[in-house]
Structures are given as structure tokens and as C-alpha cells.
Design a protein around this motif. Structure first.
Motif, mmCIF file in Angstrom:
data_model
loop_
_atom_site.group_PDB
_atom_site.id
_atom_site.type_symbol
_atom_site.label_atom_id
_atom_site.label_comp_id
_atom_site.label_asym_id
_atom_site.label_seq_id
_atom_site.Cartn_x
_atom_site.Cartn_y
_atom_site.Cartn_z
ATOM 1 N N UNK A 16 0.838 -1.197 0.000
ATOM 2 C CA UNK A 16 0.000 0.000 0.000
ATOM 3 C C UNK A 16 0.872 1.246 0.000
ATOM 4 N N UNK A 17 0.452 2.229 -0.764
ATOM 5 C CA UNK A 17 1.192 3.487 -0.780
ATOM 6 C C UNK A 17 0.207 4.642 -0.680
ATOM 7 N N UNK A 18 0.754 5.800 -0.394
ATOM 8 C CA UNK A 18 -0.050 6.997 -0.220
ATOM 9 C C UNK A 18 0.635 8.131 -0.968
ATOM 10 N N UNK A 19 -0.176 9.023 -1.513
ATOM 11 C CA UNK A 19 0.363 10.205 -2.182
ATOM 12 C C UNK A 19 -0.122 11.433 -1.437
ATOM 13 N N UNK A 20 0.819 12.220 -0.967
ATOM 14 C CA UNK A 20 0.515 13.465 -0.272
ATOM 15 C C UNK A 20 0.768 14.612 -1.234
ATOM 16 N N UNK A 21 -0.233 15.460 -1.396
ATOM 17 C CA UNK A 21 -0.152 16.557 -2.356
ATOM 18 C C UNK A 21 0.040 17.892 -1.648
ATOM 19 N N UNK A 71 1.394 26.773 7.416
ATOM 20 C CA UNK A 71 0.808 26.254 6.175
ATOM 21 C C UNK A 71 1.686 25.211 5.499
ATOM 22 N N UNK A 72 2.589 24.631 6.240
ATOM 23 C CA UNK A 72 3.487 23.611 5.700
ATOM 24 C C UNK A 72 3.383 22.350 6.540
ATOM 25 N N UNK A 73 3.718 21.235 5.932
ATOM 26 C CA UNK A 73 3.804 19.970 6.660
ATOM 27 C C UNK A 73 5.181 19.367 6.412
ATOM 28 N N UNK A 74 5.683 18.728 7.433
ATOM 29 C CA UNK A 74 6.913 17.950 7.340
ATOM 30 C C UNK A 74 6.508 16.483 7.391
ATOM 31 N N UNK A 108 9.260 18.513 2.908
ATOM 32 C CA UNK A 108 8.425 19.664 3.235
ATOM 33 C C UNK A 108 7.451 19.908 2.090
ATOM 34 N N UNK A 109 6.176 20.001 2.424
ATOM 35 C CA UNK A 109 5.139 20.309 1.434
ATOM 36 C C UNK A 109 4.301 21.469 1.947
#
Length: 187
Positions: A72-77, A100-103, A116-117
Motif C-alpha cells: 500500500x502506498x499513499x500520495x501526499x499533495x 501552512x506547511x507539513x513535514x 516539506x510540502x
């Protein structure tokens, strides 16, 4: 009226003695009750930590969940959708927010890496709702419970620890029972 003369030194001594007695009667019993109450809370929290660690060790010994999630995989946008991070669920450790960012912390080739997104943790939480083992344990963090090695308790909070990684994740006290429920359903 002659026998009622009180010297200033007698008055001061009497006043200090009264203050001392008030201190003994009020402050020490209250302090004792506060100490007893704190001791009782720590004992309850210690039992919860022991239970969480017992459940984690049962899950690890079965390891059926991580085996079923192997592919299983996940895509974080990102917010704009221009940037993305695709990774295996078994490698995801946790996601933290900074405004407003996620690590995103994950394992890659036996190393912990960080990406970092630009996105809000609330948006990420909504996108991973279908994975019950991805748990928002704090207002600033989503954790992959599959990768938690053990739980510890310090004076302020519960902390989740991971294998071969020195950073721990704090669990809000209000989320501790929810974590226990998640571990029970996984076990």
C-alpha cells in the motif's frame, strides 16, 4: 484598665504564633492533598502507558497489519497540487505541521528522511481518513501507529517513540484514550 496594657513585643509574638498555626492548619494539609492527587494521576497514567505498550508489542508480534500494508502506498499533495510525495504506508512515520506547511517523516533505505510540502495538516488528515492507523495524536501531528515502537510518559505528556529514530511525537492527553481504542482494534 491597668491590667490590659499589651506591649508591642507581646502583640507581635502573639500575631506570629497565630500566623504559624494558620500555616500549619491550612497550607500543609492542602499541599498534602495536592501531592496525593498528583500521585494518583501519575499512577493511572502509568497504567495506561503500560497497557499501550502491551498492545503495541502484541501488534508487533503478530505483524499481520504491516505485512498486509506492504504494497500500500499513499500520495501526499501540496495545496497547489504541483508537488507531491508518494511513499509506502509502511515507511511513513509521522507528519507534523508548521503553519501552512507539513513535514513528512519517513524511512527510505534504512534512513529517516524529511520532506516539506505546502499544505495544512487538516487537509492531509481529511485525505488519510480511510487509514485508521494514521492517527491525529496532537493538533500538530498525524502518526502512523504501525511504526510506533513504544509509548513513554513524562510529567507533561505521552510520547510515541520509533525504532532507530531519536525524535518522539507528543500525544495530547485528550487523545490518549483514542490511541488506546485504535490499538485495541488493530490488535
Amino acid at each position: 484598665m491597668e491590667g490590659l496594657t499589651i506591649s508591642l513585643s507581646n502583640f507581635a509574638a502573639t500575631y506570629l504564633e497565630i500566623q504559624y498555626n494558620v500555616l500549619l492548619v491550612s497550607v500543609f494539609p492542602v499541599a498534602g492533598l495536592l501531592f496525593f492527587n498528583r500521585y494518583k494521576q501519575l499512577k493511572q497514567q502509568s497504567k495506561l502507558v503500560d497497557e499501550l505498550n502491551r498492545q503495541l508489542s502484541q501488534i508487533r508480534s503478530r505483524s499481520q497489519q504491516s505485512a498486509s500494508r506492504e504494497n500500500d502506498s499513499i500520495t501526499l499533495l501540496s495545496e497547489t497540487g504541483k508537488e507531491s510525495l508518494r511513499l509506502s504506508l509502511k515507511d511513513l512515520l509521522f507528519i507534523t505541521s508548521a503553519n501552512n506547511y507539513i513535514y513528512v517523516y519517513y524511512r527510505s533505505q534504512n534512513e529517516v528522511k524529511t520532506e516539506l510540502l505546502r499544505n495544512k495538516l487538516k487537509e492531509i488528515e481529511n485525505s488519510v481518513k480511510s487509514y485508521p492507523f494514521l492517527f491525529r495524536c496532537h493538533r500538530t501531528c498525524i502518526v502512523n501507529v504501525d511504526n510506533v515502537l513504544f509509548v513513554e510518559k513524562n510529567s507533561q505528556a505521552y510520547k510515541l517513540n520509533f525504532a532507530n529514530f531519536d525524535k518522539s511525537v507528543q500525544v495530547a492527553r485528550s487523545k490518549a484514550k483514542k490511541l488506546q481504542e485504535i490499538l485495541q482494534t488493530m490488535g
